[in-house]
Motif scaffolding. Structure first.
Motif, PDB file in Angstrom:
ATOM      1  N   CYS A  11     -43.143   5.835  -8.194  1.00 28.28           N
ATOM      2  CA  CYS A  11     -41.763   6.140  -7.811  1.00 28.28           C
ATOM      3  C   CYS A  11     -41.450   7.579  -8.225  1.00 28.28           C
ATOM      4  CB  CYS A  11     -40.820   5.169  -8.514  1.00 28.28           C
ATOM      5  SG  CYS A  11     -39.100   5.393  -8.078  1.00 28.28           S
ATOM      6  N   ASP A  34     -35.138   5.715  -6.163  1.00 31.07           N
ATOM      7  CA  ASP A  34     -34.990   4.328  -5.706  1.00 31.07           C
ATOM      8  C   ASP A  34     -34.447   3.354  -6.749  1.00 31.07           C
ATOM      9  OD1 ASP A  34     -36.078   5.139  -3.246  1.00 31.07           O
ATOM     10  OD2 ASP A  34     -38.118   4.831  -3.998  1.00 31.07           O
ATOM     11  N   HIS A  35     -34.420   3.753  -8.020  1.00 27.88           N
ATOM     12  CA  HIS A  35     -34.007   2.827  -9.075  1.00 27.88           C
ATOM     13  C   HIS A  35     -32.938   3.391 -10.007  1.00 27.88           C
ATOM     14  CE1 HIS A  35     -37.266   0.073  -7.984  1.00 27.88           C
ATOM     15  NE2 HIS A  35     -37.962   1.179  -7.769  1.00 27.88           N
ATOM     16  N   ALA A 110     -29.317   2.715  -8.013  1.00 30.08           N
ATOM     17  CA  ALA A 110     -29.912   3.778  -7.194  1.00 30.08           C
ATOM     18  C   ALA A 110     -28.845   4.631  -6.514  1.00 30.08           C
ATOM     19  CB  ALA A 110     -30.842   3.181  -6.149  1.00 30.08           C
ATOM     20  N   PRO A 112     -29.713   7.580  -4.022  1.00 30.81           N
ATOM     21  CA  PRO A 112     -30.645   8.516  -3.375  1.00 30.81           C
ATOM     22  C   PRO A 112     -30.012   9.848  -2.981  1.00 30.81           C
ATOM     23  CG  PRO A 112     -30.479   6.448  -2.133  1.00 30.81           C
ATOM     24  CD  PRO A 112     -29.636   6.308  -3.339  1.00 30.81           C
TER      25      PRO A 112
END
Length: 195
Positions: A11, A34-35, A110, A112
């Protein structure tokens, strides 16, 4: 709820902060696309010959893998995925962005768009762009992403005449969200701007 360990592989992320933990390990606070913000233990990272030691650097893009179901995950792999050469005031600006992320984002949520804004700001700072423009844009997007942005369209962040008004407006909104906990890096940045 399952007690089974959750695994994440390769990631894209950045290390925001690291703290010594036990004799040979670190607790690293990371920000991934993403997290979101994820805390991890990097076992053995302080050992002289650890493969993690030279990789875990702030402001450098990383590819991270981790596992775990608890609040603090276990870092299983880290690789460098590029470089942002920062120095001087640009480095202080990057620390300021890290402090904002650590203070204002919840764990494992998340964002982004914010991740991309962070990466863009680091790239601009590394290329020697005006720090004020890069920071105002990052602050604007951060406030919008956490639900405290302004309703009007995005201003021209490189407009030097607009910058003082924009800085004041964004600072007021950030201060409300920080709830009386001043940022250490903001004070240093203000001193650097006076010099």
């Amino acid at each position: 709820m399952s007690k089974r360990a959750h695994r994440v592989h390769d990631c894209r992320a950045y290390m925001l902060h690291a703290t010594a933990w036990r004799e040979t390990s670190l607790i690293v606070q990371t920000f991934s696309r993403d997290h979101g913000c994820v805390a991890m233990v990097a076992k053995g990272a302080k050992r002289p010959y650890s493969v993690l030691r030279p990789v875990l650097s702030a402001f450098q893009p990383l590819m991270l893998s981790w596992s775990g179901a608890s609040e603090v995950k276990t870092l299983t792999k880290a690789e460098v995925d590029g470089i942002h050469p920062l120095g001087g005031a640009a480095l202080m600006s990057a620390w300021y962005m890290n402090e904002l992320l650590l203070r204002l984002l919840p764990r494992e949520d998340a964002h982004p768009v914010l991740f991309d804004a962070y990466e863009t700001a680091l790239t601009q700072l590394a290329q020697g762009s005006r720090a004020a423009g890069a920071l105002r844009r990052f602050e604007w997007i951060l406030l919008r992403e956490i639900g405290y942005g302004v309703d009007e369209g995005e201003p021209d962040f490189n407009d030097a005449q607009l910058e003082p008004t924009l800085r004041r407006e964004l600072r007021e909104r950030l201060d409300i969200n920080l709830a009386g906990r001043p940022l250490s890096t903001r004070r240093v940045l203000m001193e650097l701007q006076r010099v």
